[in-house]
Design a protein around this motif. Structure first.
Motif: not given
Length: 97
Positions: A86, A94, A83, A90-91, A88
């Motif tokens: 990743l 997710e 995590y 992608e976070r 920002e």
């Protein structure tokens, strides 16, 4: 002989799992610092029996069940570890999924 038969019969199975498992295994297991971090994450997540990833061996098709099972057992720890890598965007994506 059983290994060869199983490999032939299941040759249509996606070959991405061994490659993925090998990449993750090398990423975690080849660095003592990363191994330490991976162990600490397991400890913080109250995992009673720490798990190490199993590196697939290309000549041992039957071993893939053990490799896949270990990946499934470690999926939460792997998610926490990766995590941090990743972006920002992608976070955010997710968390939505």
């Amino acid at each position: 002989m059983v290994n060869n038969v199983a490999s032939t019969l299941l040759s249509c199975v996606d070959s991405e799992l061994p490659v993925f498992a090998s990449d993750v295994s090398y990423d975690i297991e080849e660095s003592p610092k990363v191994q330490e971090i991976f162990g600490k994450i397991q400890s913080l997540m109250n995992i009673k029996v720490p798990r190490h990833l199993i590196r697939p061996i290309s000549s041992r098709f039957i071993q893939m069940l053990d490799v896949a099972t270990r990946l499934i057992e470690c999926v939460d720890v792997l998610t926490v570890y990766y995590y941090g890598f990743l972006t920002e965007d992608e976070r955010g994506n997710e968390l939505i999924q």
